[in-house]
Design an enzyme around this catalytic site. Structure first.
Site, PDB file in Angstrom:
ATOM      1  N   THR A  96       0.824  -1.208   0.000  1.00 28.90           N
ATOM      2  CA  THR A  96       0.000   0.000   0.000  1.00 28.90           C
ATOM      3  C   THR A  96       0.858   1.257   0.000  1.00 28.90           C
ATOM      4  OG1 THR A  96      -1.863  -1.087   1.100  1.00 28.90           O
ATOM      5  CG2 THR A  96      -1.706   1.305   1.302  1.00 28.90           C
ATOM      6  N   CYS A  97       1.860   1.309   0.857  1.00 23.82           N
ATOM      7  CA  CYS A  97       2.641   2.537   1.031  1.00 23.82           C
ATOM      8  C   CYS A  97       3.233   3.019  -0.289  1.00 23.82           C
ATOM      9  CB  CYS A  97       3.747   2.307   2.054  1.00 23.82           C
ATOM     10  SG  CYS A  97       4.821   3.738   2.298  1.00 23.82           S
TER      11      CYS A  97
ATOM     12  N   CYS B 174       1.532   6.109   1.201  1.00 28.22           N
ATOM     13  CA  CYS B 174       2.450   7.161   1.632  1.00 28.22           C
ATOM     14  C   CYS B 174       3.151   7.876   0.484  1.00 28.22           C
ATOM     15  CB  CYS B 174       3.528   6.586   2.557  1.00 28.22           C
ATOM     16  SG  CYS B 174       3.021   5.222   3.604  1.00 28.22           S
TER      17      CYS B 174
ATOM     18  N   LYS C   9       0.857   9.649  -2.219  1.00 28.00           N
ATOM     19  CA  LYS C   9       0.172  10.691  -1.442  1.00 28.00           C
ATOM     20  C   LYS C   9       1.083  11.881  -1.191  1.00 28.00           C
ATOM     21  CE  LYS C   9       0.683  10.642   2.679  1.00 28.00           C
ATOM     22  NZ  LYS C   9       0.046  10.012   3.802  1.00 28.00           N
TER      23      LYS C   9
ATOM     24  N   TYR D 204      -6.954  10.321   9.248  1.00 28.06           N
ATOM     25  CA  TYR D 204      -5.872  11.069   8.587  1.00 28.06           C
ATOM     26  C   TYR D 204      -5.949  10.970   7.074  1.00 28.06           C
ATOM     27  CZ  TYR D 204      -3.221   6.726   7.853  1.00 28.06           C
ATOM     28  OH  TYR D 204      -2.811   5.480   7.451  1.00 28.06           O
TER      29      TYR D 204
ATOM     30  N   GLU E  88      -6.062  14.330   4.731  1.00 34.35           N
ATOM     31  CA  GLU E  88      -4.955  14.514   3.797  1.00 34.35           C
ATOM     32  C   GLU E  88      -5.465  14.717   2.372  1.00 34.35           C
ATOM     33  OE1 GLU E  88      -1.310  12.029   5.921  1.00 34.35           O
ATOM     34  OE2 GLU E  88      -2.639  10.987   4.519  1.00 34.35           O
TER      35      GLU E  88
ATOM     36  N   ARG F  71     -18.677  12.155  10.862  1.00 28.52           N
ATOM     37  CA  ARG F  71     -19.842  11.632  11.582  1.00 28.52           C
ATOM     38  C   ARG F  71     -20.182  12.462  12.811  1.00 28.52           C
ATOM     39  NH1 ARG F  71     -19.930   5.427  12.791  1.00 28.52           N
ATOM     40  NH2 ARG F  71     -22.034   6.084  13.330  1.00 28.52           N
TER      41      ARG F  71
ATOM     42  N   ASP G  91      -0.072  -3.872   9.248  1.00 25.18           N
ATOM     43  CA  ASP G  91      -1.482  -3.484   9.319  1.00 25.18           C
ATOM     44  C   ASP G  91      -2.409  -4.661   9.546  1.00 25.18           C
ATOM     45  OD1 ASP G  91      -0.405  -1.054   8.740  1.00 25.18           O
ATOM     46  OD2 ASP G  91      -1.605  -0.661   6.957  1.00 25.18           O
TER      47      ASP G  91
ATOM     48  N   HIS H  44      17.783  29.472  15.270  1.00 26.77           N
ATOM     49  CA  HIS H  44      16.985  30.674  15.040  1.00 26.77           C
ATOM     50  C   HIS H  44      17.321  31.288  13.679  1.00 26.77           C
ATOM     51  CE1 HIS H  44      14.713  34.225  16.148  1.00 26.77           C
ATOM     52  NE2 HIS H  44      15.728  34.976  15.703  1.00 26.77           N
TER      53      HIS H  44
ATOM     54  N   GLU I  61      12.487  25.903  17.049  1.00 28.37           N
ATOM     55  CA  GLU I  61      13.112  26.443  18.258  1.00 28.37           C
ATOM     56  C   GLU I  61      12.108  26.664  19.379  1.00 28.37           C
ATOM     57  OE1 GLU I  61      14.351  30.687  18.245  1.00 28.37           O
ATOM     58  OE2 GLU I  61      13.551  30.716  16.208  1.00 28.37           O
TER      59      GLU I  61
END
Length: 548
Positions: free
Chosen positions: A96-97, A102, A105, A240, A244, A261, A369, A511, A516
């Site tokens: 799937t990934c 992933c 996507k 998610y 996404e 829902r 999974d 910075h 930070e």
């Protein structure tokens, strides 16, 4: 068994070539047949020696069902120890990934992020966004995305071949007594006997019940087959995947509605993340339909082909050309015949395993999974490698395992978010409110500094540190905003090692960056001066606990 003697003989192998296909449905361009069973030739050619030191009772030391990221990682690791390994797969390498998750996507998320940057360029003195000079070609990015995925399929194939892993194409079925039956695409059946079997078949998207829902909508898999950018889309789901893909569509120009829902999306995440994302989605123009109790039915106008979505609360969304259901996933267990091998299943059909990836059946393991525990590709990869270490790596790996605690994860929403550890609600339940110190910050990224708009109209970055005990051990870290996806990995290492608020404060800030903020949370430098660098995160060690 019969096939291995053939695989070890180079002269017995015949390969045929086929033309290249850049569709994501393509996964290899050369195949061969051995005793009627289709085998990827690069893998078959690896076994050319007629010598064998293995017990002839078994075809393989390790037979992996599923060529996703977890299964391949485990197979290749086992092969490094000299194990005789094979992987059974009926589809594309990478699971799937790589193919419909992933990776593609993230490509689309990148495209959407570029669209957002173009929209923002006027704030930095660039012009031309409102002209016809800038356009977006969905077909262009789809074609190049699919070529990239095909290239990754080939990389997986070559890597496995180089590791000496045999690949068997077909659908696997457990027969008990260490026997796995494989049915090829041509319905030819071959049985194999293996000392150890790993189930790593992953999952698949599911559709809720309702009139016309399955027939008139697509899943997240179908999103990657779209040939055109939808004009108007309805995304259904609160997880998610839903947020996404809704974010991608809206950023690229689709009029997008998100159907949830209950009150909002990502309810299982820390409330700061869910609330901030909800605000940002509305600011971007996504129409969030709340408290709908889901979809009742989807109908299609026969003349226009446009869809009407009727929700269970009576609301109706009409004139829709794409409905995407992202309401859940199920483990891919139906073809496996798990009861025949004595493999127990839990809620939703997930395979039940212990901390060592062991199922209820001797010498049968499962991870990823299909087990329903931390459904993330890197988690499956780590679990697969550690399992191979334990099975084949010798005495030093006798207790090897992974930890499912403090696993960092990123959601590629718009804006992205990252999270590791406990939500504030979970921390209160585990440690008690009186034993917590929670640090919050919300601000506009410096990127939005030159924008001549009201402060409230600027996108926000939000951060939260949840600390427990006298030493203020960091037990939860959450961030949403620009750069959150690339920010989290380093903080994940710190939390796995037991970092405290004092450890964060001791790290001098980079910075100017958004990251930070995590090492300058007010009040800075006043926490109990105790370092958490005492507990090793290696080899599945338990998560550190605070002193209460």
């Amino acid at each position: 068994m019969m096939i291995m003697s053939v695989l070890r003989t180079a002269t017995s192998f015949t390969a045929s070539t086929s033309s290249r296909n850049y569709s994501t449905a393509a996964f290899a361009n050369v195949h061969g047949y051995v005793n009627g069973l289709r085998v990827r030739p690069a893998f078959g050619r690896h076994y050319m020696s007629s010598e064998s030191t293995e017990d002839d009772e078994y075809d393989f030391d390790y037979l992996v069902i599923g060529a996703g990221s977890g299964g391949i990682a485990s197979a290749r690791r086992a092969a490094t120890y000299g194990a005789k390994v094979a992987v059974i797969e009926k589809g594309r390498l990478g699971g799937t990934c790589v193919n419909v998750g992933c990776v593609p996507k993230k490509v689309m998320w990148n495209a959407a992020s570029i669209a957002e940057t173009l929209h923002d360029m006027k704030h930095y003195g660039f012009s031309g966004y409102e002209s016809d000079a800038i356009s977006f070609d969905w077909g262009f990015i789809k074609e190049n995305r699919d070529k990239y995925i095909l290239r990754l399929n080939g990389i997986y194939e070559r890597n496995m071949a180089n590791s000496g892993v045999t690949s068997i194409m077909g659908t696997a079925k457990l027969e008990g007594d260490s026997i796995v039956q494989v049915t090829s695409a041509e319905n030819e059946v071959t049985s194999y006997k293996a000392k150890n079997v790993l189930i790593a078949v992953g999952g698949y998207p599911t559709f809720p019940k309702g009139e016309g829902i399955r027939e008139n909508s697509i899943s997240s898999d179908g999103f990657f087959e779209l040939e055109e950018l939808p004009r108007r889309a309805v995304v259904v789901g609160a997880g998610y995947i839903a947020v996404e893909l809704a974010g991608v569509l809206q950023a690229l120009g689709t009029d997008t509605s998100l159907v949830v829902r209950k009150e909002k999306a990502l309810r299982e995440f820390d409330t700061m993340l869910a609330d901030t994302l909800d605000e940002e989605m509305q600011r971007q123009g996504i129409n969030v339909l709340r408290n709908t109790d889901g979809v009742e039915k989807i109908t299609v106008d026969e003349e226009t082909g446009l869809k009407t979505v009727t929700l269970n609360n009576g609301e109706i969304v009409s004139d829709v050309d794409c409905v995407l259901m992202a309401t859940g996933r199920s483990p891919m267990v139906e073809p496996l015949n798990l009861p025949a091998a004595g493999v127990e299943q839990g809620k939703g059909g997930h395979v039940t395993v212990d901390e060592y990836s062991e199922t209820s059946a001797k010498s049968i393991f499962a991870l990823g999974d299909v087990c329903g525990n931390v459904e993330l590709t890197p988690m499956a990869i780590a679990a697969g490698r550690r399992l191979a270490d334990r099975l084949f790596g010798g005495p030093q790996f006798a207790d090897a395992k992974v930890s499912y605690d403090n696993v960092a994860t990123v959601v590629f929403s718009h804006p992205p978010m990252g999270t590791i550890g406990l939500s504030e609600k979970q921390a209160v339940e585990k440690y008690g409110e009186d034993n917590l110190q929670v640090y919050n910050s919300k601000f506009a990224n410096l990127y939005y500094g030159p924008w001549q708009v009201e402060a409230d109209d600027k996108p926000k970055t939000a951060m939260k540190l949840i600390c427990a005990g006298k030493e203020e051990l960091v037990v939860g870290l959450h961030v949403i905003g620009m750069g959150a996806d690339e920010m989290l990995q380093g903080f994940g290492i710190a939390i796995k090692m037991g970092a405290t608020k004092a450890d964060f404060d001791s790290c001098i800030a980079l910075h100017p960056t958004a990251g930070e903020e995590f090492v300058t949370m007010f009040p800075w430098g006043l926490s109990e001066q105790v370092s958490g660098a005492k507990v090793s995160p290696l080899n599945g060690a338990a998560a550190p606990e605070p002193s209460l």
